[in-house]
Design an enzyme around this catalytic site. Sequence first.
Site, PDB file in Angstrom:
ATOM      1  N   HIS A  99       0.753  -1.265   0.015  1.00 26.66           N
ATOM      2  CA  HIS A  99      -0.046   0.123   0.108  1.00 26.66           C
ATOM      3  C   HIS A  99       0.751   1.253  -0.201  1.00 26.66           C
ATOM      4  O   HIS A  99       0.237   2.482  -0.153  1.00 26.66           O
ATOM      5  CB  HIS A  99      -1.093  -0.029   1.059  1.00 26.66           C
ATOM      6  CG  HIS A  99      -2.309   0.479   0.830  1.00 26.66           C
ATOM      7  ND1 HIS A  99      -3.590   0.486   1.298  1.00 26.66           N
ATOM      8  CD2 HIS A  99      -2.573   1.285  -0.235  1.00 26.66           C
ATOM      9  CE1 HIS A  99      -4.415   0.968   0.876  1.00 26.66           C
ATOM     10  NE2 HIS A  99      -4.136   1.635  -0.072  1.00 26.66           N
ATOM     11  N   ASP A 126     -10.057  -0.762   3.707  1.00 22.23           N
ATOM     12  CA  ASP A 126      -8.556  -1.132   4.286  1.00 22.23           C
ATOM     13  C   ASP A 126      -9.089  -1.493   5.755  1.00 22.23           C
ATOM     14  O   ASP A 126      -9.864  -1.047   6.318  1.00 22.23           O
ATOM     15  CB  ASP A 126      -7.716  -0.148   4.339  1.00 22.23           C
ATOM     16  CG  ASP A 126      -6.038  -0.620   4.373  1.00 22.23           C
ATOM     17  OD1 ASP A 126      -6.033  -1.595   5.189  1.00 22.23           O
ATOM     18  OD2 ASP A 126      -5.305  -0.172   3.912  1.00 22.23           O
ATOM     19  N   HIS A 128      -6.780  -0.996   7.720  1.00 26.23           N
ATOM     20  CA  HIS A 128      -5.835  -0.044   8.590  1.00 26.23           C
ATOM     21  C   HIS A 128      -5.940   1.243   7.943  1.00 26.23           C
ATOM     22  O   HIS A 128      -6.275   1.465   6.655  1.00 26.23           O
ATOM     23  CB  HIS A 128      -4.265  -0.661   8.632  1.00 26.23           C
ATOM     24  CG  HIS A 128      -4.214  -1.868   8.763  1.00 26.23           C
ATOM     25  ND1 HIS A 128      -4.129  -2.924   7.947  1.00 26.23           N
ATOM     26  CD2 HIS A 128      -3.548  -2.618   9.944  1.00 26.23           C
ATOM     27  CE1 HIS A 128      -3.748  -4.063   8.671  1.00 26.23           C
ATOM     28  NE2 HIS A 128      -3.510  -3.851   9.874  1.00 26.23           N
ATOM     29  N   ASP A 130      -3.612   3.493   7.794  1.00 24.34           N
ATOM     30  CA  ASP A 130      -2.292   3.947   6.991  1.00 24.34           C
ATOM     31  C   ASP A 130      -1.653   5.363   7.363  1.00 24.34           C
ATOM     32  O   ASP A 130      -1.554   6.067   6.455  1.00 24.34           O
ATOM     33  CB  ASP A 130      -2.279   3.661   5.559  1.00 24.34           C
ATOM     34  CG  ASP A 130      -2.539   2.166   5.532  1.00 24.34           C
ATOM     35  OD1 ASP A 130      -2.214   1.224   6.208  1.00 24.34           O
ATOM     36  OD2 ASP A 130      -2.811   1.752   4.336  1.00 24.34           O
ATOM     37  N   HIS A 143       4.107   0.990   4.228  1.00 28.79           N
ATOM     38  CA  HIS A 143       3.048   0.867   3.637  1.00 28.79           C
ATOM     39  C   HIS A 143       1.739   1.391   4.870  1.00 28.79           C
ATOM     40  O   HIS A 143       0.696   1.642   4.420  1.00 28.79           O
ATOM     41  CB  HIS A 143       2.546  -0.564   3.459  1.00 28.79           C
ATOM     42  CG  HIS A 143       2.382  -1.773   4.484  1.00 28.79           C
ATOM     43  ND1 HIS A 143       2.217  -2.833   4.092  1.00 28.79           N
ATOM     44  CD2 HIS A 143       2.916  -1.551   5.734  1.00 28.79           C
ATOM     45  CE1 HIS A 143       2.186  -3.548   5.221  1.00 28.79           C
ATOM     46  NE2 HIS A 143       2.751  -2.729   6.143  1.00 28.79           N
ATOM     47  N   ASP A 228      -7.344  -2.428  -0.389  1.00 29.17           N
ATOM     48  CA  ASP A 228      -6.579  -3.345   0.225  1.00 29.17           C
ATOM     49  C   ASP A 228      -7.095  -4.627   0.409  1.00 29.17           C
ATOM     50  O   ASP A 228      -8.169  -4.670   0.824  1.00 29.17           O
ATOM     51  CB  ASP A 228      -6.059  -2.719   1.459  1.00 29.17           C
ATOM     52  CG  ASP A 228      -4.859  -3.404   1.937  1.00 29.17           C
ATOM     53  OD1 ASP A 228      -4.870  -4.843   2.202  1.00 29.17           O
ATOM     54  OD2 ASP A 228      -3.748  -2.445   2.679  1.00 29.17           O
ATOM     55  N   ASP A 230      -6.644  -6.678   2.699  1.00 30.16           N
ATOM     56  CA  ASP A 230      -7.001  -7.196   3.946  1.00 30.16           C
ATOM     57  C   ASP A 230      -8.321  -6.190   4.478  1.00 30.16           C
ATOM     58  O   ASP A 230      -8.858  -6.385   5.407  1.00 30.16           O
ATOM     59  CB  ASP A 230      -5.845  -6.778   4.944  1.00 30.16           C
ATOM     60  CG  ASP A 230      -5.591  -5.301   5.079  1.00 30.16           C
ATOM     61  OD1 ASP A 230      -6.509  -4.372   4.790  1.00 30.16           O
ATOM     62  OD2 ASP A 230      -4.494  -4.971   5.515  1.00 30.16           O
ATOM     63  N   GLU A 273      -1.688  -4.692  -1.952  1.00 30.11           N
ATOM     64  CA  GLU A 273      -1.446  -6.035  -0.970  1.00 30.11           C
ATOM     65  C   GLU A 273      -1.590  -7.410  -1.328  1.00 30.11           C
ATOM     66  O   GLU A 273      -1.741  -8.298  -0.120  1.00 30.11           O
ATOM     67  CB  GLU A 273      -1.824  -5.454   0.430  1.00 30.11           C
ATOM     68  CG  GLU A 273      -1.520  -4.306   1.027  1.00 30.11           C
ATOM     69  CD  GLU A 273      -0.071  -4.267   1.715  1.00 30.11           C
ATOM     70  OE1 GLU A 273       0.395  -5.586   1.755  1.00 30.11           O
ATOM     71  OE2 GLU A 273       0.219  -3.182   2.019  1.00 30.11           O
TER      72      GLU A 273
END
Length: 309
Positions: A99, A126, A128, A130, A143, A228, A230, A273
């Site tokens: 990412h 996502d 997260h 980030d 990332h 992403d 995840d 990712e």
Amino acid sequence: MHKSCLILGAPIETGASQRGCIMGPASLRTAGIADTLASLGWQVEDRGDVQIDAQTPVNNANAAVHNLAETIAWIKALEPAAYEATRNSDLPIFMGGDHSMSAGTVPGVARVAAEEGRPLFVLWLDAHPDLHTLDTTESGNLHGTPVAYFTGQAGCEAYPELAHKVAPENMCFIGIRSVDPAEEARIKRLGMDVQDMRAIDETGVLVPLRAFLDRVRAANGRLHVSFDVDFLDPAIAPAVGTTVPGGATFREAHLIMETLCDSGLVGSLDLVELNPFLDERGRTAKLLCDLTASLFGRRVLDRMTRSFG
């Protein structure tokens, strides 16, 4: 409806903790992403992968930070590449890679939006946010820094100077379920629109998504989507090095992509990712292709209005 799509790979793994994302673009190509979109009536052009040269290491005051030189080089290479792809395509796809790629792609899209005199909005799908800076990251995995960088937060001065920032209020995070204390403090200070998985459990995905799309439409904004792996529950998408249980389901993810398609607002897309080394017979790459197809117009059935009487 959009009709032209440029595909650009960014085989970058220096921002992540596990190796394997370098194979992400190749995996998506092998899963047939170009043929899938072409079957939906899109004119698809795959321009291959952006590359960087070997770099001389760059030190940072935060000793945890690693691969800083490579991340800077990727930003410098991806910003103009994303700019050109966005100018010359109705809906370009940037395939990663980890990412940290978005630290280059989003500023490139932001430059196009600025030239159009339009605000850029970013939908961040996502686990997260980030939102670490180079000062606050404890893992040193870069990332985790792109949103802090392209929204112009202090602590990212080692990265290339930003010409066009994304306003924090123009961000929308959906699916968040792993936030570090420094990121949480930054979210609260900036008043960012964050829809964690509890909010999704309470309201479903459509309420916050439609509210965000209404804001984009009202502002005549350009919309970038950063997806992403995840974001998805690892039970359906195992090919990611940062698995967090409790992610979006198959249907929630498709509903989001279908709703984005219906809006007609999306102007560019990150797919990041994907780590094929962790996949199971390509299932995650195939799922990403299917989700992308939903964004690009695939439907099981055309919706018909029932008549009663």
